[in-house]
Design an enzyme around this catalytic site. Structure first.
Site, short mmCIF file in Angstrom:
data_model
loop_
_atom_site.label_atom_id
_atom_site.label_comp_id
_atom_site.label_asym_id
_atom_site.label_seq_id
_atom_site.Cartn_x
_atom_site.Cartn_y
_atom_site.Cartn_z
N ASP A 373 0.86 -1.17 0.00
CA ASP A 373 0.00 0.00 0.00
C ASP A 373 0.91 1.23 0.00
O ASP A 373 2.10 1.12 0.30
CB ASP A 373 -0.88 -0.04 1.25
CG ASP A 373 -1.94 1.04 1.24
OD1 ASP A 373 -2.31 1.48 0.14
OD2 ASP A 373 -2.39 1.44 2.32
N ASP A 586 -1.96 -1.65 6.23
CA ASP A 586 -2.33 -1.38 7.61
C ASP A 586 -3.16 -2.50 8.22
O ASP A 586 -3.45 -2.49 9.41
CB ASP A 586 -3.09 -0.05 7.73
CG ASP A 586 -4.36 -0.02 6.89
OD1 ASP A 586 -4.82 -1.10 6.48
OD2 ASP A 586 -4.90 1.07 6.67
N ASP A 590 -7.32 -2.97 4.19
CA ASP A 590 -6.86 -3.91 3.18
C ASP A 590 -7.02 -5.36 3.63
O ASP A 590 -6.33 -6.25 3.14
CB ASP A 590 -5.39 -3.63 2.84
CG ASP A 590 -5.20 -2.25 2.25
OD1 ASP A 590 -5.94 -1.91 1.32
OD2 ASP A 590 -4.33 -1.52 2.73
#
Length: 692
Positions: A373, A586, A590
């Site tokens: 990410d 995190d 996700d």
């Protein structure tokens, strides 16, 4: 006398680390995942590093037996003096009982339950057989050196467990709490949420809470593996285990002692030692076949030559069979391999990386693609407003309207807009001097001017609500596309993150916001490429921003404008290419991607309970370079484990072959068995002392 452990051939192996006692006086926590049952119900007989005294004082009977053996050997080989057979039997018999009484007891107990394929029974048969054919010194030597090996193995496993526990269980039992204007020293478990505790300079924080003092500096090394001081200001979160470095500080308690982040991390690492890797499971299954197979071979070595040799001497072939029995116990495998994984988990913990099981130490060695990410992983997630563009020219009104609706969100972009609005409201005040809580919510003037209602989140796009009766949209360009509202093309062409605002169905302007790369992000990507890892970045941010970050860092592939379901599609596409991938994020937004990845890695687990629950691996200090460290630790652990497997099996095969041929004696057998076990253990325990 040392209580010998039981290897896998005895239905168990080194047990997982016991959880720390819960000092809340609610009783003891039960031991973590225990995959092995003890059919005899005699748990203490099968416990590496149990409660028995593993120091030399606890081994006086064994050491006495060793002394007797040494004296008798010196008399025999040094002075060529041998007492009569009766005297030898009495002396060596006494030494044998001193060294092997516990082994004989456990052997008898197991035999009563028809359990013959265990090391106690094997050693008992081998040594009694040696006495039966008059090899007294060798029978005692086998039992003495076997027991010494078990003593060292117990000590090594105990030390490995203690080192992991000591690494994390640094919660102070006592704490100073302010009650009715007075300070009291109480047990940490007696403090309730909402109470105020006081931490003096040099003291450890006992409970998670919110800093009430204006400022404080803390050493977070126990939590993150980094010794760099961390300065906190009023309103910041302070976690148990941190050390106050300067003045007396006051903290409002937000979680009970047993619910602190550190307690959860400690519990997770303790449980991790029970989650076995594929290698451990394979060795467990192998040992259950290996031991009875070698036992059967020993019987064949004794009996089969009777039918195929002309001059069969029973005692000669019995001796060779006894060599088989001594070398048949796979202790070196079933002790050193879990010990290797203990060491890997401990080394990772020391570096601020938490593996949720030894199985994930194996998984990371197979990874060839790192999917990341952007926000919070490669960037700091600390945004600042760069530009405000208002369609009607009133920038202050636009930013205040945007802040009114964004104040209902905790997203980093929302916090940046709210903070910028408050900076404007503060007029000439220095932005950096504003208290943190003022930066995270509208000022009193703003609250009285702007009435915000009916705010709802539009997944992956932004916010919708009403401010002073006007419908307001604030989010990315896809949000306005969804509501079929036209906007300035310049907004879509901005390289920074853009928040577009619409009022009552009409475009009102946009705000650009920029994030900052983490200091070690560039080095992290470079190290990944050095390991021939493919790097991929997935982000919900617009493609222009994603491309800019990817170009700076040298990331192989970068995809922007992604909704959560689009990220899943990208990961599925990579897996369909046959790639083994780790997803780094995190662990909350996700979650579907984390579940899909071969290894889910969460950044900054200290800030999120959900992260600790969902990820396979937690990096505590937000440094992307620790991703490579985790992979290196996995590979290091794998190498040590397979070194031990090759060493143990190689030596055993050689000695078995020599024993069958009559070349190896019981001396060689016991030295090979104990020696290879000790070498494997020493090889395993060195993991925790390595640098990565």
């Amino acid at each position: 006398m040392s209580r010998p452990h039981a290897c896998e051939c005895c239905s168990t192996e080194p047990k997982p680390i016991k959880k720390a006692v819960n000092h809340s006086h609610e009783g003891h926590e039960h031991e973590g995942h225990n995959h092995e049952s003890h059919e005899d119900g005699d748990d203490d007989d099968h416990n590496h590093g149990g409660d028995h005294d593993a120091s030399w004082r606890g081994q006086l009977p064994l050491l006495s037996a060793l002394l007797i053996l040494a004296v008798m050997l010196v008399l025999d080989f040094g002075f060529h003096y041998q007492p009569s057979k009766i005297i030898q039997l009495l002396i060596f018999g006494a030494a044998y009982l001193l060294a092997g009484w516990e082994v004989l007891r456990l052997s008898f107990k197991k035999a009563m339950h028809l359990d013959f394929f265990n090391e106690f029974f094997l050693m008992s048969v081998a040594t009694i057989g040696a006495f039966a054919i008059g090899s007294y010194s060798e029978g005692v030597a086998v039992m003495v050196f076997y027991s010494i090996g078990e003593w060292f193995q117990d000590s090594a496993v105990s030390n490995a467990k203690r080192s992991i526990k000591a690494l994390l269980d640094i919660r102070p039992d006592k704490v100073t709490v302010l009650r009715n204007g007075n300070s009291e020293t109480v047990h940490s478990s007696e403090v309730k949420t909402g109470e105020i505790i006081q931490i003096k300079a040099g003291e450890k924080v006992a409970l998670d809470g919110e800093l009430l003092s204006d400022k404080g500096t803390f050493n977070t090394a126990a939590m993150t593996g980094e010794s760099k001081p961390d300065t906190k200001v009023k309103g910041d979160t302070v976690l148990a285990g941190m050390i106050n470095l300067n003045t007396v500080t006051e903290v409002k308690v937000l979680a009970l002692f047993k619910d602190s982040k550190l307690s959860k991390i400690l519990e997770m690492v303790q449980d991790a030692t029970a989650r076995k890797s594929k290698t451990q499971l394979f060795i467990s299954r192998f040992a259950k076949i290996y031991t009875p197979a070698v036992f059967a071979l020993a019987v064949l070595v004794v009996g089969l030559p009777y039918f195929i040799t002309d001059h069969y001497v029973f005692t000669e072939w019995l001796y060779r069979g006894l060599v088989f029995l001594v070398i048949s116990c796979p202790c070196a495998l079933v002790v050193s391999i879990p010990l290797g994984y203990f060491g890997g988990i401990g080394l990772a913990s020391k570096n601020g990386i938490l593996f949720k099981g030894s199985n994930f130490l194996d998984v990371v060695t197979t990874i060839n693609t790192i999917v990341m990410d952007k926000t919070g992983t490669l960037t700091k997630g600390v945004f600042n407003v760069q530009k405000v563009v208002a369609a009607n020219g009133d920038k202050k009104e636009l930013i205040n309207l945007a802040a009114a609706i964004e104040s209902k969100s905790t997203h980093p972009i929302a916090l940046a807009i709210t903070a910028y609005s408050n900076k404007l409201a503060a007029n000439e005040k220095d932005y950096a001097s504003l208290p943190n809580e003022d930066l995270l919510q509208p000022t009193a003037d703003n609250r009285s001017t702007y009435v915000t209602e009916n705010v709802e989140e539009v997944a992956g796009r932004g916010l919708k609500g009403t401010v002073n009766g006007k419908e307001i949209l604030a989010g990315n360009t896809r949000l306005l596309d969804q509501f079929k509202i036209g906007y300035d093309k310049a907004a879509a062409e901005e390289e920074d993150t853009v928040v577009v605002i619409a009022l009552d169905g009409k475009y009102a302007g946009y705000v650009t916001i920029a994030d900052e790369l983490k200091e070690d992000a560039l080095e992290a990507i470079r190290q990944m490429h050095n390991l021939n890892l493919k790097t991929v970045m997935l982000s919900g941010d617009k493609q222009a921003v994603v491309n800019k970050i990817a170009k700076i860092l040298g990331i192989d592939q970068a995809f922007g404008d992604l909704l959560p379901e689009n990220k899943v599609e990208q990961v599925e596409a990579l897996k369909n290419e046959g790639r083994k991938l780790a997803f780094v994020g995190d662990g909350i937004n996700d979650a579907p991607v984390v579940a899909l990845a071969d290894a889910g890695i969460a950044m900054g687990g200290l800030g999120s309970d959900a992260t600790i629950e969902t990820a396979d691996i937690v990096i505590q200090n937000d440094q992307p370079s620790k991703i490579v460290t985790a992979i290196k630790i996995g590979k290091l652990t794998r190498n040590i484990v397979w070194q031990n497997i090759a060493l143990a099996m190689g030596i055993k095969i050689i000695v078995l072959t020599l024993g069958a041929g009559g070349v190896a004696t019981l001396w060689e057998a016991v030295i090979a068995d104990v020696g290879v076990a000790l070498l494997a253990i020493l090889n395993a325990v060195r993991i925790q002392k390595m640098d990565v």
